[in-house]
Design a protein around this motif. Structure first.
Motif, PDB file in Angstrom:
ATOM      1  N   TRP A  65      20.120   7.146   8.071  1.00  0.00           N
ATOM      2  CA  TRP A  65      20.609   7.857   6.691  1.00  0.00           C
ATOM      3  C   TRP A  65      19.916   9.030   6.990  1.00  0.00           C
ATOM      4  CZ3 TRP A  65      23.878   5.849   3.750  1.00  0.00           C
ATOM      5  CH2 TRP A  65      24.233   4.702   3.764  1.00  0.00           C
ATOM      6  N   ASP A  66      20.574  10.223   6.757  1.00  0.00           N
ATOM      7  CA  ASP A  66      20.124  11.460   6.726  1.00  0.00           C
ATOM      8  C   ASP A  66      20.364  12.535   5.565  1.00  0.00           C
ATOM      9  OD1 ASP A  66      20.061  10.761   9.398  1.00  0.00           O
ATOM     10  OD2 ASP A  66      21.844  12.130  10.186  1.00  0.00           O
ATOM     11  N   CYS A  67      19.509  13.278   5.412  1.00  0.00           N
ATOM     12  CA  CYS A  67      19.412  14.305   4.236  1.00  0.00           C
ATOM     13  C   CYS A  67      20.330  15.578   4.501  1.00  0.00           C
ATOM     14  CB  CYS A  67      18.113  14.416   3.680  1.00  0.00           C
ATOM     15  SG  CYS A  67      18.137  15.497   2.102  1.00  0.00           S
ATOM     16  N   PRO A  68      21.228  15.787   3.866  1.00  0.00           N
ATOM     17  CA  PRO A  68      21.858  17.291   4.177  1.00  0.00           C
ATOM     18  C   PRO A  68      21.173  18.443   3.616  1.00  0.00           C
ATOM     19  CG  PRO A  68      23.171  16.190   2.369  1.00  0.00           C
ATOM     20  CD  PRO A  68      21.947  15.201   3.015  1.00  0.00           C
ATOM     21  N   CYS A  69      20.007  18.075   2.750  1.00  0.00           N
ATOM     22  CA  CYS A  69      19.360  19.337   2.263  1.00  0.00           C
ATOM     23  C   CYS A  69      18.323  19.891   3.039  1.00  0.00           C
ATOM     24  CB  CYS A  69      18.882  18.981   0.601  1.00  0.00           C
ATOM     25  SG  CYS A  69      19.942  18.308  -0.628  1.00  0.00           S
ATOM     26  N   HIS A  70      17.383  19.131   3.600  1.00  0.00           N
ATOM     27  CA  HIS A  70      16.252  19.466   4.075  1.00  0.00           C
ATOM     28  C   HIS A  70      16.058  18.817   5.586  1.00  0.00           C
ATOM     29  CE1 HIS A  70      15.405  20.088  -0.181  1.00  0.00           C
ATOM     30  NE2 HIS A  70      15.671  21.309   0.225  1.00  0.00           N
ATOM     31  N   GLY A  71      16.932  17.656   5.797  1.00  0.00           N
ATOM     32  CA  GLY A  71      16.873  17.063   6.936  1.00  0.00           C
ATOM     33  C   GLY A  71      16.171  15.806   7.463  1.00  0.00           C
ATOM     34  N   SER A  72      15.604  15.325   6.395  1.00  0.00           N
ATOM     35  CA  SER A  72      14.629  14.063   6.486  1.00  0.00           C
ATOM     36  C   SER A  72      15.588  12.810   6.959  1.00  0.00           C
ATOM     37  CB  SER A  72      14.004  13.488   5.242  1.00  0.00           C
ATOM     38  OG  SER A  72      13.324  14.555   4.508  1.00  0.00           O
ATOM     39  N   ARG A  73      15.153  12.064   7.836  1.00  0.00           N
ATOM     40  CA  ARG A  73      16.052  11.008   8.417  1.00  0.00           C
ATOM     41  C   ARG A  73      15.318   9.702   8.465  1.00  0.00           C
ATOM     42  NH1 ARG A  73      16.982  11.225  13.409  1.00  0.00           N
ATOM     43  NH2 ARG A  73      19.070  10.284  13.417  1.00  0.00           N
ATOM     44  N   PHE A  74      16.176   8.658   8.525  1.00  0.00           N
ATOM     45  CA  PHE A  74      15.750   7.321   8.178  1.00  0.00           C
ATOM     46  C   PHE A  74      16.612   6.209   8.864  1.00  0.00           C
ATOM     47  CE2 PHE A  74      15.276   9.828   4.514  1.00  0.00           C
ATOM     48  CZ  PHE A  74      13.779   9.454   4.139  1.00  0.00           C
ATOM     49  N   ASP A  75      16.019   5.175   9.447  1.00  0.00           N
ATOM     50  CA  ASP A  75      16.791   4.426  10.162  1.00  0.00           C
ATOM     51  C   ASP A  75      17.538   3.668   9.290  1.00  0.00           C
ATOM     52  OD1 ASP A  75      15.290   2.326   9.426  1.00  0.00           O
ATOM     53  OD2 ASP A  75      14.141   2.220  11.576  1.00  0.00           O
ATOM     54  N   TYR A  76      18.318   2.506   9.771  1.00  0.00           N
ATOM     55  CA  TYR A  76      19.095   1.967   8.794  1.00  0.00           C
ATOM     56  C   TYR A  76      18.241   0.673   8.075  1.00  0.00           C
ATOM     57  CZ  TYR A  76      19.262  -1.935  12.569  1.00  0.00           C
ATOM     58  OH  TYR A  76      18.930  -3.224  13.320  1.00  0.00           O
ATOM     59  N   ARG A  77      17.114   0.326   8.445  1.00  0.00           N
ATOM     60  CA  ARG A  77      16.486  -0.371   7.636  1.00  0.00           C
ATOM     61  C   ARG A  77      15.487   0.254   6.778  1.00  0.00           C
ATOM     62  NH1 ARG A  77      15.862  -5.608  10.252  1.00  0.00           N
ATOM     63  NH2 ARG A  77      16.743  -5.439  12.547  1.00  0.00           N
ATOM     64  N   GLY A  78      15.653   1.738   6.815  1.00  0.00           N
ATOM     65  CA  GLY A  78      14.887   2.430   5.800  1.00  0.00           C
ATOM     66  C   GLY A  78      13.709   3.353   6.178  1.00  0.00           C
ATOM     67  N   ASN A  79      13.337   2.919   7.565  1.00  0.00           N
ATOM     68  CA  ASN A  79      12.158   3.498   7.957  1.00  0.00           C
ATOM     69  C   ASN A  79      12.242   5.115   8.283  1.00  0.00           C
ATOM     70  OD1 ASN A  79      10.589   0.925   8.038  1.00  0.00           O
ATOM     71  ND2 ASN A  79      11.983   0.511   9.737  1.00  0.00           N
ATOM     72  N   LEU A  80      11.236   5.767   8.069  1.00  0.00           N
ATOM     73  CA  LEU A  80      11.152   7.274   8.095  1.00  0.00           C
ATOM     74  C   LEU A  80      11.212   7.673   9.724  1.00  0.00           C
ATOM     75  CD1 LEU A  80      10.831  10.166   6.848  1.00  0.00           C
ATOM     76  CD2 LEU A  80       8.436   9.687   7.358  1.00  0.00           C
ATOM     77  N   LEU A  81      12.237   8.541   9.944  1.00  0.00           N
ATOM     78  CA  LEU A  81      12.284   9.206  11.327  1.00  0.00           C
ATOM     79  C   LEU A  81      11.948  10.611  11.380  1.00  0.00           C
ATOM     80  CD1 LEU A  81      15.649   7.686  12.195  1.00  0.00           C
ATOM     81  CD2 LEU A  81      13.602   6.638  13.089  1.00  0.00           C
ATOM     82  N   ASP A  82      12.305  11.407  10.459  1.00  0.00           N
ATOM     83  CA  ASP A  82      12.199  12.877  10.444  1.00  0.00           C
ATOM     84  C   ASP A  82      11.596  13.243   9.320  1.00  0.00           C
ATOM     85  OD1 ASP A  82      12.608  13.975  13.290  1.00  0.00           O
ATOM     86  OD2 ASP A  82      14.708  12.750  13.037  1.00  0.00           O
ATOM     87  N   ASN A  83      10.645  14.205   9.079  1.00  0.00           N
ATOM     88  CA  ASN A  83      10.212  14.736   7.851  1.00  0.00           C
ATOM     89  C   ASN A  83      11.007  15.837   7.484  1.00  0.00           C
ATOM     90  OD1 ASN A  83       9.413  16.308  10.032  1.00  0.00           O
ATOM     91  ND2 ASN A  83       7.579  16.991   9.142  1.00  0.00           N
ATOM     92  N   PRO A  84      11.100  16.410   6.272  1.00  0.00           N
ATOM     93  CA  PRO A  84       9.716  16.376   5.491  1.00  0.00           C
ATOM     94  C   PRO A  84       9.363  15.333   4.531  1.00  0.00           C
ATOM     95  CG  PRO A  84      11.523  17.822   4.385  1.00  0.00           C
ATOM     96  CD  PRO A  84      12.135  17.327   5.864  1.00  0.00           C
ATOM     97  N   ALA A  85      10.301  14.330   4.319  1.00  0.00           N
ATOM     98  CA  ALA A  85       9.790  13.252   3.612  1.00  0.00           C
ATOM     99  C   ALA A  85       8.693  12.398   4.398  1.00  0.00           C
ATOM    100  CB  ALA A  85      11.012  12.063   3.610  1.00  0.00           C
ATOM    101  N   GLN A  86       7.795  11.635   3.510  1.00  0.00           N
ATOM    102  CA  GLN A  86       6.813  11.248   3.891  1.00  0.00           C
ATOM    103  C   GLN A  86       6.590   9.581   3.864  1.00  0.00           C
ATOM    104  OE1 GLN A  86       3.934  14.101   1.604  1.00  0.00           O
ATOM    105  NE2 GLN A  86       2.756  13.461   3.456  1.00  0.00           N
ATOM    106  N   GLU A  87       7.675   9.042   3.430  1.00  0.00           N
ATOM    107  CA  GLU A  87       7.878   7.572   3.329  1.00  0.00           C
ATOM    108  C   GLU A  87       9.254   7.327   3.259  1.00  0.00           C
ATOM    109  OE1 GLU A  87       8.172   6.720  -1.542  1.00  0.00           O
ATOM    110  OE2 GLU A  87       6.994   8.506  -1.361  1.00  0.00           O
ATOM    111  N   GLY A  88       9.461   5.801   3.629  1.00  0.00           N
ATOM    112  CA  GLY A  88      10.710   5.332   3.828  1.00  0.00           C
ATOM    113  C   GLY A  88      11.411   5.067   2.443  1.00  0.00           C
TER     114      GLY A  88
END
Length: 496
Positions: free
Chosen positions: A463-486
């Motif tokens: 799951w990818d954020c088109p605004c600033h690029g945070s990414r999460f795996d399909y279970r919701g775990n954080l892959l890439d910042n700037p987000a700091q939580e899943g």
């Protein structure tokens, strides 16, 4: 899949932070920029701690194509026009010096990292004028660039620029050697930074100087980097059964889009590593990959050039893109005297990491460097910044509107096994991925960074954020910042 660098290197693990620490300088982020900065500060006699949320080198450093070069796309003609000759000269000199610094450091420490000098080419299969203009700009800056039509590529080019005396290496072998004597804690995500205090679950670190080398800065205010950058994904693959390439190549034409089978060499990257040929390309803005298929396209492209070649491994990377194509390196903001930042390296993390380490070390020690001004995060180019910031604002607004006001048409039952998407379930908008057995995995579609709506990436099951690029795996775990939580949503229960 692992990158070719991760497959061929093992870096010993470090302990997690345990209790409080007091140091002169703390570096947040254990990629190449953070490790080099810590190394140079230690060489200057400072007490330095590197704080890594996962494992050192596990981010973009382990996913690069590892070209050490000044040939950063068609940038120099634009820099001269937008920033002036003086700033363009600073940028060019900083990257030339970075290349020289790598060579000196590798020779002095006798680092076995497969370092090879070679020529780096920028090529076009469509345009000649832009290549000529960039060649003249690079010559004006003393970069020794030459216009040519001769390459090793398996297709004819319209024009190319050759930059001699560039280099390539194994980034994780280099990182492993440079990091051996550093004080590093791993698996220690930073939660907050206030003044000179870095807060984590495992203890706080007090530091006179704090360096943010965490790829995309996770603190929004001050600095406002989320308004001045977006992130893009790129893809690479290693093949055997291809001719060995002596030099490195990057296509500068527009990407041919999503049509599988269009392999005319546009926007592709080529370099050799031992018996492997590394092919890269088909990138896109993070959060804009509904079709997927990038690895398939790379494999089909390679086979169209070298029938019978074999895929060894494939991987992806993520790059922070600034609004004026120049990294942000220096003081984090005018209001935070002891904070420093290194971000926005675009596709050129190797030379930019060295430049960042040199600039920040010079600022902290008082030694200074002659090219720091061009990278200043406080710069503002009116002609470039305003329209680009407006574009980023519009992009974010669209995603926020989609999250807050649109309702999906699909339902969970309509998502086939092995696919994901945004659906309406029990009257709520949720994200769902069904694994191969048909079991659904639910997440919230709201990015925890600033609330934009996430999109499904079928290529990487994320799951990818088109605004600033945070990414999460399909279970919701954080892959890439700037987000700091899943984004796991444990309140949703599946009812068949």
């Amino acid at each position: 899949m692992e990158s070719i660098w991760e497959m061929t290197t093992e870096i010993p693990g470090r302990e997690q932070l345990s209790g409080g620490r007091n140091v002169q300088a703390a570096v947040i982020g254990g990629g190449l920029a953070g490790i080099l900065t810590a190394y140079f500060l230690k060489q200057a006699g400072m007490d330095v701690l590197v704080i890594e949320g996962s494992r050192i080198g596990s981010g973009q450093t382990g996913r690069t194509t590892a070209k050490i070069t000044v040939s950063h796309g068609l940038i120099y003609e634009n820099l001269i026009r937008e920033m002036g000759l003086g700033k363009a000269q600073q940028y060019a000199f900083a990257n030339q010096e970075a290349l020289r610094h790598y060579k000196r450091l590798i020779e002095e420490k006798k680092i076995d990292c497969d370092f090879e000098e070679c020529t780096s080419y920028l090529y076009s299969v469509m345009e000649e004028k832009e290549i000529w203009e960039e060649t003249r700009a690079a010559e004006k800056l003393g970069l020794g660039a030459k216009f040519t039509l001769q390459t090793e590529l398996p297709f004819q080019v319209r024009a190319a620029i050759a930059y001699k005396d560039q280099a390539r290496f194994h980034p994780l072998k280099f990182l492993k050697a440079v990091s051996e004597e550093l004080d590093i804690v791993e698996n220690t995500p930073v939660e907050r930074v206030e003044g000179g205090v870095i807060e984590t679950k495992y203890g706080n670190v007090k530091a006179e100087h704090i360096i943010f080398a965490s790829h995309f800065p996770f603190i929004n205010v001050p600095g406002f980097y989320f308004m001045r950058m977006h992130q893009e994904r790129s893809y690479a693959a290693a093949f055997t059964g291809c001719p060995r390439m002596k030099d490195m190549y990057l296509g500068v034409d527009p990407c041919p889009g999503s049509h599988v089978g269009n392999y005319d060499g546009r926007a592709l990257s080529f370099r050799g590593y031992g018996d492997y040929l590394l092919l890269g390309g088909y990138g896109h803005r993070t959060g804009e990959n509904e079709a997927g298929g990038q690895y398939k396209r790379l494999e089909e492209a390679a086979n169209s050039y070298w029938p019978g070649c074999r895929l060894k491994t494939a991987w992806s990377a993520q790059d922070c893109m600034t609004i004026d194509e120049v990294p942000y390196i220096g003081k984090y903001s005018a209001k935070t005297a002891n904070w420093y930042v290194a971000t926005g390296f675009r596709k050129w993390g190797m030379t930019s990491s060295m430049a960042a380490a040199t600039v920040i070390t010079g600022m902290i020690t008082g030694a200074g460097v002659p090219y720091a001004e061009v990278f200043s995060p406080q710069r503002f180019q009116l002609g470039t910044a305003v329209p680009e910031m407006f574009k980023e604002g519009v992009h974010s607004a669209k995603s926020l509107i989609a999250q807050n006001f649109s309702l999906p048409k699909e339902k969970v039952d309509e998502i086939p096994a092995g696919h994901g998407g945004v659906v309406q379930y029990q009257g709520e908008k949720v994200g769902v991925y069904k694994d191969e057995s048909g079991e659904p995995h639910f997440v919230t579609t709201r990015c925890p960074h600033l609330g934009c709506q996430l999109t499904w990436n079928p290529q990487e099951l994320s799951w990818d954020c088109p605004c600033h690029g945070s990414r999460f795996d399909y279970r919701g775990n954080l892959l890439d910042n700037p987000a700091q939580e899943g984004i796991c949503d444990e309140t949703i229960s599946w009812e068949k």
